[in-house]
Design an enzyme around this catalytic site. Structure first.
Site, short mmCIF file in Angstrom:
data_model
loop_
_atom_site.label_atom_id
_atom_site.label_comp_id
_atom_site.label_asym_id
_atom_site.label_seq_id
_atom_site.Cartn_x
_atom_site.Cartn_y
_atom_site.Cartn_z
N LYS A 58 1.73 -3.59 -7.21
CA LYS A 58 3.07 -4.18 -7.29
C LYS A 58 3.23 -5.23 -8.39
O LYS A 58 4.34 -5.50 -8.85
CB LYS A 58 3.45 -4.79 -5.94
CG LYS A 58 3.74 -3.78 -4.84
CD LYS A 58 5.07 -3.10 -5.04
CE LYS A 58 5.47 -2.27 -3.83
NZ LYS A 58 6.80 -1.69 -3.97
N SER A 313 -3.38 2.69 -3.34
CA SER A 313 -2.30 1.80 -3.80
C SER A 313 -2.43 0.36 -3.37
O SER A 313 -1.85 -0.52 -4.00
CB SER A 313 -0.95 2.35 -3.35
OG SER A 313 -0.92 2.48 -1.94
#
Length: 420
Positions: A58, A313
């Protein structure tokens, strides 16, 4: 109202994002995983975005967006709403870029997550705990933006955010000397999947990018099937990093064109993958981080002999969820079962159940007496862990023959929700 868009990230914009991110986002390892390569008879590589400083990808999108703000926007400050990885990426970006930011988080957010965001943002952020849900905090964040003319940093539905996340794809291509046949990527709002699929469409069009969602939150799957961005009325929020009711409009338009497939994976399978990664590879992942790896079972035939990349992720897992993760994994494997057991009012009934009814490898993991329903029987809710799914039917048969069987609770969701 549906937002129509023809936006697709350009190669130039993605490469510009990569330059901005130099020294900010790590170039994360792309490593072969022997366990999964052997299991699926192919070359499985993990792209370790869980090793970013904020423990997820992110930071890429947040920093790329915030570094593009105008002087006026910087002076006014930014706002975001998040209880997870996006908040940490925004907080670190605020500190690095010296931009004042306000981060709205739901009031029930675990203190550990709040402290992580504070650590990354330091004096450049203010955290506001608002409302009982993400929707409540998101609404409050939007109101502040309008009232004070601040810039809202969206977690996925933003061009600069998509271009930042797309740099994961550039790195993968720069790290390999052989053709990549498949890339599996978790899909939440669609920021990473839309950016990643664009890179491969432009640079490696033979590569099939497969989007993966949790079974209980199939927002992108539903939208692509309906050929329009569709908001789900209810979602299962366990895989919190990939559970949204509506994907981004920009993201949907890209994924609809560029993803080779969208599949869903049961939450229990995700939990088993989390446990396997920890026990066999000493890798800690959050539920969304395990999605791409959990998907391999559902593509086992197609990927044989191929080069396969799974995007890991994120690793912001809450240790307090470990018991629930194990429970969901056992339920998915058909090894954990709950019953209402009737114990006859006679001496030694409980001993008889343990010694004569249960098998030698059956474990009692939950036992709770309820109030008496008649004079003949005591009633208990009993949880059992079996060594094999094949043991279930013989166990139920033995319970019934000996008048211990009351009911089976696993297939009664209205009751079962109170047990896990």
């Amino acid at each position: 109202m549906e937002v129509q868009t023809t936006y697709f990230p350009t190669q130039e914009a993605i490469e510009a994002a990569a330059k901005k991110l130099k020294g900010v986002a790590s170039i994360t390892p792309l490593t072969q995983n022997l366990q999964y390569s052997k299991a699926f008879d192919c070359n499985v590589l993990f792209k370790r975005e869980d090793l970013q400083v904020v423990r997820s990808y992110k930071i890429r999108g947040a920093y790329n967006k915030m570094s593009s703000l105008t002087p006026t926007e910087i002076e006014n400050g930014i706002v975001c709403a998040s209880a997870g990885n996006h908040a940490q990426g925004v907080a670190l970006s605020c500190k690095l870029l010296k931009i004042q930011g306000t981060i709205y988080m739901p009031a029930p957010t675990p203190n550990q997550k709040v402290e992580q965001v504070k650590m990354f943002g330091e004096d450049y952020i203010e955290i506001v705990l608002e409302g009982d849900s993400f929707d409540d905090s998101h609404h409050a964040a939007r109101l502040e933006c309008e009232r004070l003319n601040k810039t809202f940093i969206h977690p996925f539905n933003d061009e600069k955010v998509i271009e930042g996340q797309a740099t994961v794809g550039l790195e993968i291509l720069n790290q390999t000397q052989f053709p990549i046949d498949y890339v599996f990527v978790a899909v939440g709002g669609g920021g990473l999947s839309s950016g990643l699929s664009t890179v491969f469409k432009n640079r490696s069009p033979h590569t099939k990018v497969i989007g993966v969602e949790p079974e209980g939150a199939p927002s992108m799957t539903t939208s692509i099937r309906n050929n329009k961005n569709t908001e789900l009325k209810y979602i299962e929020k366990f895989v919190d990093g990939a559970a949204v009711q509506r994907v981004g409009d920009l993201n949907f338009a890209i994924c609809k064109e560029y993803l080779a497939d969208m599949i869903t994976v049961p939450e229990g399978k995700v939990c088993q993958t989390i446990l396997d990664l920890y026990n066999k590879d000493a890798i800690v992942v959050e539920p969304a981080g395990a999605l791409s790896i959990a998907a391999l079972d559902f593509y086992a035939e197609e990927i044989k002999g191929k080069n396969v990349v799974c995007i890991v992720s994120g690793s912001n897992n809450d240790i307090t969820r470990t018991a629930e993760i194990k429970e969901r994994a056992l339920l998915y494997a058909n090894l954990k079962h709950y019953f209402i057991i009737k114990f006859p009012q006679r001496a030694g009934a409980l001993r008889e159940f343990v010694v004569d009814i249960l098998g030698p490898t059956d474990d009692i993991t939950h036992f709770e007496y309820t109030k008496k329903v008649n004079r003949e029987n005591d009633v208990a809710v009993v949880g059992l862990e079996l060594k094999s799914p094949a043991h279930l039917e013989p166990l139920i048969t033995k319970m019934k023959l000996n008048n211990f069987y009351g009911d089976y609770l696993n297939d009664k969701p209205e009751l079962f929700q109170f047990l896990i």
